[in-house]
Design an enzyme around this catalytic site. Structure first.
Site, PDB file in Angstrom:
ATOM      1  N   CYS A   1     106.341   2.057 -19.607  1.00 24.33           N
ATOM      2  CA  CYS A   1     106.294   1.913 -18.148  1.00 24.33           C
ATOM      3  C   CYS A   1     104.948   2.431 -17.634  1.00 24.33           C
ATOM      4  CB  CYS A   1     107.426   2.718 -17.501  1.00 24.33           C
ATOM      5  SG  CYS A   1     107.399   2.689 -15.685  1.00 24.33           S
TER       6      CYS A   1
ATOM      7  N   HIS B   1     111.130   9.163 -16.360  1.00 26.20           N
ATOM      8  CA  HIS B   1     111.777   8.415 -17.450  1.00 26.20           C
ATOM      9  C   HIS B   1     110.772   8.012 -18.517  1.00 26.20           C
ATOM     10  CE1 HIS B   1     110.957   3.886 -16.646  1.00 26.20           C
ATOM     11  NE2 HIS B   1     110.009   4.603 -16.073  1.00 26.20           N
TER      12      HIS B   1
ATOM     13  N   SER C   1     114.644  -4.012 -18.140  1.00 24.94           N
ATOM     14  CA  SER C   1     113.274  -3.679 -18.549  1.00 24.94           C
ATOM     15  C   SER C   1     113.217  -3.178 -19.982  1.00 24.94           C
ATOM     16  CB  SER C   1     112.708  -2.608 -17.609  1.00 24.94           C
ATOM     17  OG  SER C   1     112.758  -3.095 -16.262  1.00 24.94           O
TER      18      SER C   1
ATOM     19  N   HIS D   1     115.889   3.288 -21.660  1.00 25.28           N
ATOM     20  CA  HIS D   1     115.282   4.448 -21.003  1.00 25.28           C
ATOM     21  C   HIS D   1     115.916   5.766 -21.440  1.00 25.28           C
ATOM     22  CE1 HIS D   1     114.033   1.644 -17.593  1.00 25.28           C
ATOM     23  NE2 HIS D   1     115.104   1.018 -18.047  1.00 25.28           N
TER      24      HIS D   1
ATOM     25  N   GLN E   1     117.097  -0.626 -10.582  1.00 22.60           N
ATOM     26  CA  GLN E   1     118.102  -1.501 -11.188  1.00 22.60           C
ATOM     27  C   GLN E   1     119.438  -0.746 -11.260  1.00 22.60           C
ATOM     28  OE1 GLN E   1     116.502  -3.657 -14.803  1.00 22.60           O
ATOM     29  NE2 GLN E   1     114.596  -2.595 -14.209  1.00 22.60           N
TER      30      GLN E   1
END
Ligand SMILES: O=C(O)CN(Cc1ccccc1)C(=O)c1nc(-c2ccccc2)[nH]c1C(=O)O
Length: 165
Positions: free
Chosen positions: A115, A61, A156, A159, A133
């Site tokens: 990330c 991702h 977060s 994505h 998640q």
């Protein structure tokens, strides 16, 4: 039972055939694919589980964080102040570049992802239900192998996900 992928000979991995919707074995080095397990693998003896049987998938991702992210900080920027809308603009630009064949998600993730997986071209390895998640899991498990997601929202950030196995 843990998956027994480690029992596969080097460079072999299990993939899911879209057309037949069943697992096959792919050699990432020789690019060979076969329906039968590679010689010498435990799967030959029916021992253990493949990742497919254990319900795991593999994905990479690219994460773009924003001011509303749970932790608006990353290896590439200590204090992330872009808005959610600006993050979505970036994600949509990256998605366009990937679908146009100008680059790959792994290449972009290396420099642009917020990330820590950026260091591994965005690769998250194998994961099963309950590990990510909910929104990320739902999107990932809804992808076919090699398919690129639409923008996915999590606590977060935003994505792009590609399922790799
Ligand atoms: O959400 C938070 O409070 C902080 N996190 C969680 C996190 C932090 C470090 C490593 C892995 C996950 C992140 O913001 C985060 N989430 C991810 C993530 C989210 C979904 C799938 C995979 C990774 N990566 C990161 C990161 O910094 O590197």
């Amino acid at each position: 039972m843990g998956d027994k992928l480690s029992a596969l000979p080097p460079h072999w991995e299990v993939r899911m055939s879209r057309s037949r919707n069943m697992p096959y074995y792919f050699n990432t080095k020789t690019k060979e694919s076969r329906w039968a397990p590679p010689t010498g693998a435990d799967v030959d003896k029916g021992e253990g589980e493949s990742a497919v049987n254990s319900g795991k998938i593999r994905a990479s991702h690219l994460l773009v964080k924003h001011i509303e992210s749970r932790r608006p900080s990353s290896w590439r920027q200590d204090n992330i102040s872009r808005t959610k809308a600006e993050a979505l603009q970036l994600i949509e630009e990256y998605r366009s570049q990937i679908t146009a064949g100008k680059t790959t998600l792994g290449e972009l993730a290396t420099t642009e992802s917020d990330c820590s997986s950026a260091k591994r071209q965005g690769d998250l390895g194998w994961f099963g239900p309950g590990q990510m998640q909910p929104s990320f899991e739902e999107a990932s498990f809804g992808l076919q192998v090699d398919e690129l997601s639409e923008p996915v929202y999590s606590d977060s950030g935003i994505h792009l996900i590609v399922r790799t196995a």
